[in-house]
Design an enzyme around this catalytic site. Structure first.
Site, PDB file in Angstrom:
ATOM      1  N   GLY A 122       0.964  -0.861  -0.061  1.00  0.00           N
ATOM      2  CA  GLY A 122      -0.009  -0.205   0.294  1.00  0.00           C
ATOM      3  C   GLY A 122       0.894   1.410  -0.141  1.00  0.00           C
ATOM      4  N   GLY A 190      24.980  -9.141  19.819  1.00  0.00           N
ATOM      5  CA  GLY A 190      23.529  -8.535  20.847  1.00  0.00           C
ATOM      6  C   GLY A 190      22.560  -9.736  21.418  1.00  0.00           C
ATOM      7  N   VAL A 193      16.849  -9.343  22.712  1.00  0.00           N
ATOM      8  CA  VAL A 193      16.272 -10.481  23.268  1.00  0.00           C
ATOM      9  C   VAL A 193      15.759 -11.320  22.885  1.00  0.00           C
ATOM     10  N   ILE A 194      16.335 -10.967  20.831  1.00  0.00           N
ATOM     11  CA  ILE A 194      16.448 -12.061  20.310  1.00  0.00           C
ATOM     12  C   ILE A 194      17.878 -12.890  20.800  1.00  0.00           C
ATOM     13  N   GLU A 213      27.898  -8.659  22.928  1.00  0.00           N
ATOM     14  CA  GLU A 213      26.855  -7.750  23.405  1.00  0.00           C
ATOM     15  C   GLU A 213      28.415  -6.091  23.548  1.00  0.00           C
ATOM     16  N   VAL A 247      32.216  -4.575  17.813  1.00  0.00           N
ATOM     17  CA  VAL A 247      32.479  -5.917  16.639  1.00  0.00           C
ATOM     18  C   VAL A 247      33.498  -4.831  15.594  1.00  0.00           C
ATOM     19  N   SER A 279      21.284  -9.349  15.814  1.00  0.00           N
ATOM     20  CA  SER A 279      20.406  -9.130  16.665  1.00  0.00           C
ATOM     21  C   SER A 279      20.598  -7.824  17.296  1.00  0.00           C
ATOM     22  N   HIS A 454      -2.612 -24.171  46.032  1.00  0.00           N
ATOM     23  CA  HIS A 454      -1.289 -25.111  46.233  1.00  0.00           C
ATOM     24  C   HIS A 454      -0.986 -26.403  45.759  1.00  0.00           C
TER      25      HIS A 454
HETATM   26  P1  FAD Z   1       4.400  -6.316  11.730  1.00  0.00           P
HETATM   27  O1  FAD Z   1       4.358  -6.775  13.103  1.00  0.00           O
HETATM   28  O2  FAD Z   1       6.153  -5.802  11.864  1.00  0.00           O
HETATM   29  O3  FAD Z   1       3.921  -6.573  10.600  1.00  0.00           O
HETATM   30  C1  FAD Z   1       3.857  -4.851  10.110  1.00  0.00           C
HETATM   31  C2  FAD Z   1       3.642  -5.752   8.717  1.00  0.00           C
HETATM   32  O4  FAD Z   1       2.444  -4.910   7.554  1.00  0.00           O
HETATM   33  C3  FAD Z   1       3.906  -6.342   7.467  1.00  0.00           C
HETATM   34  O5  FAD Z   1       3.428  -8.391   7.462  1.00  0.00           O
HETATM   35  C4  FAD Z   1       4.336  -5.919   6.559  1.00  0.00           C
HETATM   36  O6  FAD Z   1       4.696  -7.206   5.396  1.00  0.00           O
HETATM   37  C5  FAD Z   1       2.817  -5.193   6.076  1.00  0.00           C
HETATM   38  N1  FAD Z   1       3.507  -4.171   5.343  1.00  0.00           N
HETATM   39  C6  FAD Z   1       5.096  -2.770   5.960  1.00  0.00           C
HETATM   40  N2  FAD Z   1       4.492  -1.827   5.410  1.00  0.00           N
HETATM   41  C7  FAD Z   1       3.784  -2.246   4.245  1.00  0.00           C
HETATM   42  C8  FAD Z   1       2.683  -1.688   3.044  1.00  0.00           C
HETATM   43  N3  FAD Z   1       3.451  -0.856   2.201  1.00  0.00           N
HETATM   44  N4  FAD Z   1       1.802  -2.079   2.368  1.00  0.00           N
HETATM   45  C9  FAD Z   1       0.945  -3.146   2.883  1.00  0.00           C
HETATM   46  N5  FAD Z   1       2.063  -4.293   3.977  1.00  0.00           N
HETATM   47  C10 FAD Z   1       3.220  -3.471   4.341  1.00  0.00           C
HETATM   48  N6  FAD Z   1       7.043  -9.436  20.798  1.00  0.00           N
HETATM   49  C11 FAD Z   1       6.639  -9.929  21.313  1.00  0.00           C
HETATM   50  O7  FAD Z   1       5.384  -9.119  22.287  1.00  0.00           O
HETATM   51  N7  FAD Z   1       6.672 -11.248  22.054  1.00  0.00           N
HETATM   52  C12 FAD Z   1       7.547 -12.135  21.021  1.00  0.00           C
HETATM   53  O8  FAD Z   1       7.439 -13.044  21.859  1.00  0.00           O
HETATM   54  C13 FAD Z   1       8.226 -11.300  20.689  1.00  0.00           C
HETATM   55  N8  FAD Z   1       9.539 -12.065  19.606  1.00  0.00           N
HETATM   56  C14 FAD Z   1       9.862 -12.162  18.805  1.00  0.00           C
HETATM   57  C15 FAD Z   1      11.134 -12.719  18.701  1.00  0.00           C
HETATM   58  C16 FAD Z   1      11.184 -12.031  17.150  1.00  0.00           C
HETATM   59  C17 FAD Z   1      12.680 -12.884  16.507  1.00  0.00           C
HETATM   60  C18 FAD Z   1      10.935 -10.954  16.616  1.00  0.00           C
HETATM   61  C19 FAD Z   1      11.654 -10.254  15.441  1.00  0.00           C
HETATM   62  C20 FAD Z   1       9.885  -9.898  17.094  1.00  0.00           C
HETATM   63  C21 FAD Z   1       8.925 -10.529  18.064  1.00  0.00           C
HETATM   64  N9  FAD Z   1       8.406  -9.733  18.704  1.00  0.00           N
HETATM   65  C22 FAD Z   1       7.957  -9.782  20.035  1.00  0.00           C
HETATM   66  C23 FAD Z   1       8.404  -8.638  18.474  1.00  0.00           C
HETATM   67  C24 FAD Z   1       6.827  -8.208  17.676  1.00  0.00           C
HETATM   68  O9  FAD Z   1       6.954  -9.506  16.449  1.00  0.00           O
HETATM   69  C25 FAD Z   1       6.872  -7.319  17.015  1.00  0.00           C
HETATM   70  O10 FAD Z   1       6.075  -6.419  18.124  1.00  0.00           O
HETATM   71  C26 FAD Z   1       5.246  -6.719  16.202  1.00  0.00           C
HETATM   72  O11 FAD Z   1       4.791  -7.649  15.166  1.00  0.00           O
HETATM   73  C27 FAD Z   1       4.830  -5.767  15.408  1.00  0.00           C
HETATM   74  O12 FAD Z   1       3.949  -5.834  14.803  1.00  0.00           O
HETATM   75  P2  FAD Z   1       3.383  -4.158  13.891  1.00  0.00           P
HETATM   76  O13 FAD Z   1       1.976  -4.521  13.856  1.00  0.00           O
HETATM   77  O14 FAD Z   1       3.158  -2.793  14.653  1.00  0.00           O
HETATM   78  O15 FAD Z   1       4.459  -4.698  13.009  1.00  0.00           O
HETATM   79  P1  NAI Z   2      17.345  -4.996  21.294  1.00  0.00           P
HETATM   80  O1  NAI Z   2      17.374  -4.200  21.853  1.00  0.00           O
HETATM   81  O2  NAI Z   2      16.520  -6.674  22.617  1.00  0.00           O
HETATM   82  O3  NAI Z   2      18.752  -5.749  21.823  1.00  0.00           O
HETATM   83  C1  NAI Z   2      19.922  -5.643  21.327  1.00  0.00           C
HETATM   84  C2  NAI Z   2      21.181  -5.839  21.430  1.00  0.00           C
HETATM   85  O4  NAI Z   2      22.457  -5.460  20.623  1.00  0.00           O
HETATM   86  C3  NAI Z   2      21.296  -4.620  22.529  1.00  0.00           C
HETATM   87  O5  NAI Z   2      21.344  -5.063  23.551  1.00  0.00           O
HETATM   88  C4  NAI Z   2      22.611  -4.031  22.420  1.00  0.00           C
HETATM   89  O6  NAI Z   2      23.142  -2.955  22.950  1.00  0.00           O
HETATM   90  C5  NAI Z   2      23.078  -4.555  21.662  1.00  0.00           C
HETATM   91  N1  NAI Z   2      24.006  -4.124  20.457  1.00  0.00           N
HETATM   92  C6  NAI Z   2      23.126  -2.884  19.557  1.00  0.00           C
HETATM   93  N2  NAI Z   2      24.711  -2.801  18.704  1.00  0.00           N
HETATM   94  C7  NAI Z   2      25.628  -3.484  19.035  1.00  0.00           C
HETATM   95  C8  NAI Z   2      26.534  -3.403  18.448  1.00  0.00           C
HETATM   96  N3  NAI Z   2      26.866  -3.208  17.237  1.00  0.00           N
HETATM   97  N4  NAI Z   2      27.797  -4.960  18.681  1.00  0.00           N
HETATM   98  C9  NAI Z   2      27.036  -5.581  19.576  1.00  0.00           C
HETATM   99  N5  NAI Z   2      26.093  -5.057  20.172  1.00  0.00           N
HETATM  100  C10 NAI Z   2      25.105  -4.628  19.533  1.00  0.00           C
HETATM  101  O7  NAI Z   2      17.001  -6.138  19.854  1.00  0.00           O
HETATM  102  P2  NAI Z   2      17.102  -7.735  19.448  1.00  0.00           P
HETATM  103  O8  NAI Z   2      17.249  -8.199  20.121  1.00  0.00           O
HETATM  104  O9  NAI Z   2      17.217  -7.033  17.701  1.00  0.00           O
HETATM  105  O10 NAI Z   2      15.035  -7.597  19.094  1.00  0.00           O
HETATM  106  C11 NAI Z   2      14.306  -6.292  18.274  1.00  0.00           C
HETATM  107  C12 NAI Z   2      12.759  -6.417  19.394  1.00  0.00           C
HETATM  108  O11 NAI Z   2      12.526  -7.126  18.920  1.00  0.00           O
HETATM  109  C13 NAI Z   2      13.201  -6.338  20.892  1.00  0.00           C
HETATM  110  O12 NAI Z   2      13.736  -4.728  21.521  1.00  0.00           O
HETATM  111  C14 NAI Z   2      11.905  -6.544  21.064  1.00  0.00           C
HETATM  112  O13 NAI Z   2      11.264  -5.524  21.186  1.00  0.00           O
HETATM  113  C15 NAI Z   2      11.227  -7.956  20.284  1.00  0.00           C
HETATM  114  N6  NAI Z   2      11.481  -8.502  20.403  1.00  0.00           N
HETATM  115  C16 NAI Z   2      11.016  -9.199  21.698  1.00  0.00           C
HETATM  116  C17 NAI Z   2      10.457 -10.154  21.945  1.00  0.00           C
HETATM  117  C18 NAI Z   2       9.951 -10.604  23.977  1.00  0.00           C
HETATM  118  O14 NAI Z   2       9.126  -9.845  23.802  1.00  0.00           O
HETATM  119  N7  NAI Z   2      10.168 -12.214  24.044  1.00  0.00           N
HETATM  120  C19 NAI Z   2      11.581 -11.615  21.859  1.00  0.00           C
HETATM  121  C20 NAI Z   2      12.141 -11.097  20.276  1.00  0.00           C
HETATM  122  C21 NAI Z   2      12.505  -9.485  19.810  1.00  0.00           C
END
Ligand code: FAD
Ligand code: NAI
Length: 475
Positions: A122, A190, A193-194, A213, A247, A279, A454
């Site tokens: 979009g 990094g 969380v990831i 990190e 790094v 990450s 409990h």
């Molecule tokens: P997104 O989920 O990124 O969705 C955006 C959508 O918009 C996508 O489908 C994209 O293709 C679409 N889009 C973008 N631009 C356009 C366009 N111009 N036209 C049409 N479509 C478009 N959060 C948690 O709370 N718990 C977790 O356990 C967790 N685990 C995670 C693990 C990983 C590995 C990662 C990377 C993230 C994790 N997160 C987790 C974070 C979570 O995925 C995001 O915070 C969440 O998906 C954000 O939702 P959103 O709707 O803002 O965007």
């Molecule tokens: P993050 O922000 O959680 O962690 C990134 C880490 O990388 C930080 O500790 C930062 O200090 C470090 N870093 C940054 N630049 C660096 C460098 N040049 N060299 C070494 N370390 C460096 O980001 P991450 O893990 O990529 O996840 C992105 C987001 O996705 C999270 O912040 C979270 O919001 C969401 N997420 C949530 C999950 C959950 O809710 N369980 C699971 C996975 C992702």
């Protein structure tokens, strides 16, 4: 001929699809545009969360945890496992099936709520008296006009400068969830969380995992006491986490990746690994949205500028989720989606950022809500703390997992709960009680006086609340 809608949602992740459903429930005529493609090029609703985030990562965490349990902990229960082996292809296939169930579930919800779905990108074309004109570029190009627009375009993984993701050797979260065989040596940049979740998956399956990190403190956003406890557990598991590193050059070839880095003492080091996951955080995604065409304001990070109500600088254009300020969490995106739909309908949608829970799904799990002890100290607020270890909890002993603790922080004068922090088994589920308590502005005594089943892990929550008043019963 353009198609007219009351509300157009751009992005079908947890923010966008939930906003679309709530808007439809409130009587709006709603369209949702999402461009995510599955392996066959078809739609895959659910965004990052469903396709390459929350859902697939939790599927792999569960599979790898089962493998770890069978290999290292079943014997404690008298269960003998012979010839234990990991079929990575099957594990990935199961993960893909879980993702597809979620994709299909959202399509079903769209049909149920009469939301019109458009598969493609979009892009804002122009604004007029009729509303905002948006083109859809995909297998079936279209032009839509909406009175209101909700932008929920999410975020993308950040790459190291000059080191693009190839998803073969240098992986973002996407490639990290598709590794076809257990890498003997895995590197992560990094320890956020990831880094911790993905590092845990592959360590449990047998990889030698090193995490580099940049910051000198481990999990700086987490309560220090909880982060220390978690670090101890990760060290014991053999997850190698190097803090305070710089790094340098990253070289990638067919046989592996080499990372030049400097440790906290300034000594030059090299890490040689089979795969490298980067990450280091995520960047808001506005690629191809046409923000400049309509004059939509972005900040210096590329995030869409919104106020606390998710209003942008343009009338009737809202933005939610990862593409705006605030934590990048699926449930935060969902809450904003609901609140915006309700505001559009003249209601009073509300999101309380102080009660957004965080969970890191490692083993032990880490979960928290509200303020950390270091934040309270920095703000000068007088507080009382109470902790209770799972070591003294009967259910945790029966489970065979006594790592960690529950920690309460309450106002010194009023006893209002200011933060709850958990490291240990089922922390992801236990934290809900604390969120509810804080939403109702409960005191620690309120929790301490509630009858908890409990034996249950939740008794540790009650005991930590009792500990605030120095009157634990079982420790
Ligand atoms: P997104 O989920 O990124 O969705 C955006 C959508 O918009 C996508 O489908 C994209 O293709 C679409 N889009 C973008 N631009 C356009 C366009 N111009 N036209 C049409 N479509 C478009 N959060 C948690 O709370 N718990 C977790 O356990 C967790 N685990 C995670 C693990 C990983 C590995 C990662 C990377 C993230 C994790 N997160 C987790 C974070 C979570 O995925 C995001 O915070 C969440 O998906 C954000 O939702 P959103 O709707 O803002 O965007
Ligand atoms: P993050 O922000 O959680 O962690 C990134 C880490 O990388 C930080 O500790 C930062 O200090 C470090 N870093 C940054 N630049 C660096 C460098 N040049 N060299 C070494 N370390 C460096 O980001 P991450 O893990 O990529 O996840 C992105 C987001 O996705 C999270 O912040 C979270 O919001 C969401 N997420 C949530 C999950 C959950 O809710 N369980 C699971 C996975 C992702």
């Amino acid at each position: 001929m353009s198609k007219q809608f009351d509300v157009i949602v751009i992005g079908g992740g947890p923010g966008g699809y939930v906003a679309a459903i709530r808007a439809a429930q409130l009587g709006f005529n709603v369209a949702c545009i999402d461009e995510w493609k599955n392996a066959k090029g078809g739609p895959a609703l659910g965004g990052t969360c469903t396709n390459v985030g929350c859902i697939p990562s939790k599927a792999l965490l569960q599979s790898s945890e089962n493998f770890d349990q069978a290999g290292h902990h079943f014997a404690d229960h008298g269960i003998e496992v012979k010839g234990l082996a990991m079929d990575v292809a099957k594990m990935l296939g199961r993960k893909d099936a879980v993702v597809k169930q979620n994709n299909d579930g959202i399509q079903y919800l769209f049909k149920k709520n009469k939301i019109t779905f458009f598969h493609g990108r979009g892009t804002f074309a122009r604004s007029s008296d009729a509303g905002y004109e948006i083109t859809v570029a995909g297998s079936a190009p279209d032009t839509l006009v909406g009175k209101h627009v909700i932008i929920a375009t999410g975020s993308n993984a950040r790459a190291l400068p000059g080191v693009p993701f190839d998803e073969e050797m240098i992986l973002s979260n996407d490639g990290a969830l598709r590794v076809g065989a257990v890498p003997a040596r895995l590197g992560l940049i990094g320890s956020g969380v990831i880094g911790l979740e993905m590092g845990s998956v592959w360590r449990r399956l047998g990889s030698d995992v090193t995490v580099l990190e940049a910051l000198p403190t481990f999990l700086g956003a987490v309560d220090e006491q909880i982060a220390r406890e978690a670090k101890k557990a990760f060290d014991k598991q053999g997850l190698k986490i190097e803090l305070g590193v710089r790094v340098g050059e990253v070289k990638s070839g067919k046989k592996g990746v080499s990372v030049a880095w400097t440790n906290a003492r300034g000594e030059a080091q090299t890490l040689n690994v089979d795969k490298l996951i980067v990450s280091i955080g995520r960047a808001p995604n506005t690629i191809g949205l046409g923000a400049q065409v309509i004059g939509l304001q972005l900040d210096e990070r590329g995030a869409i500028v919104v106020d606390w109500d998710c209003k942008t600088n343009l009338p009737n254009v809202w933005a939610i989720g990862d593409v705006v300020r605030g934590p990048m969490l699926a449930h935060k995106a969902e809450e904003e989606g609901v609140a915006v739909a309700e505001r559009m309908a003249g209601q009073h949608g509300h999101v309380d950022f102080n009660t957004v829970p965080w969970v890191i799904y490692t083993s032990p799990e880490i979960a928290w809500v509200g303020q950390t002890e270091q934040q309270l100290k920095a703000s000068g607020r007088a507080y009382k703390a109470g902790t209770f270890p799972f070591l003294a909890n009967g259910r945790a002993r029966a489970l065979g997992d006594t790592t960690g603790m529950v920690k309460f922080l309450a106002d010194a004068a009023t006893d209002e709960i200011l933060g709850v922090h958990i490291v240990g088994p089922q922390a992801s589920e236990l934290i809900s009680e604390a969120v509810v308590a804080m939403e109702f502005r409960a005191s620690s005594e309120d929790i301490a006086r509630i009858c908890h089943a409990h034996p249950s892990l939740s008794e540790a929550t009650k005991e930590a609340a009792l500990a605030v008043d120095k009157r634990t019963l079982n420790f």
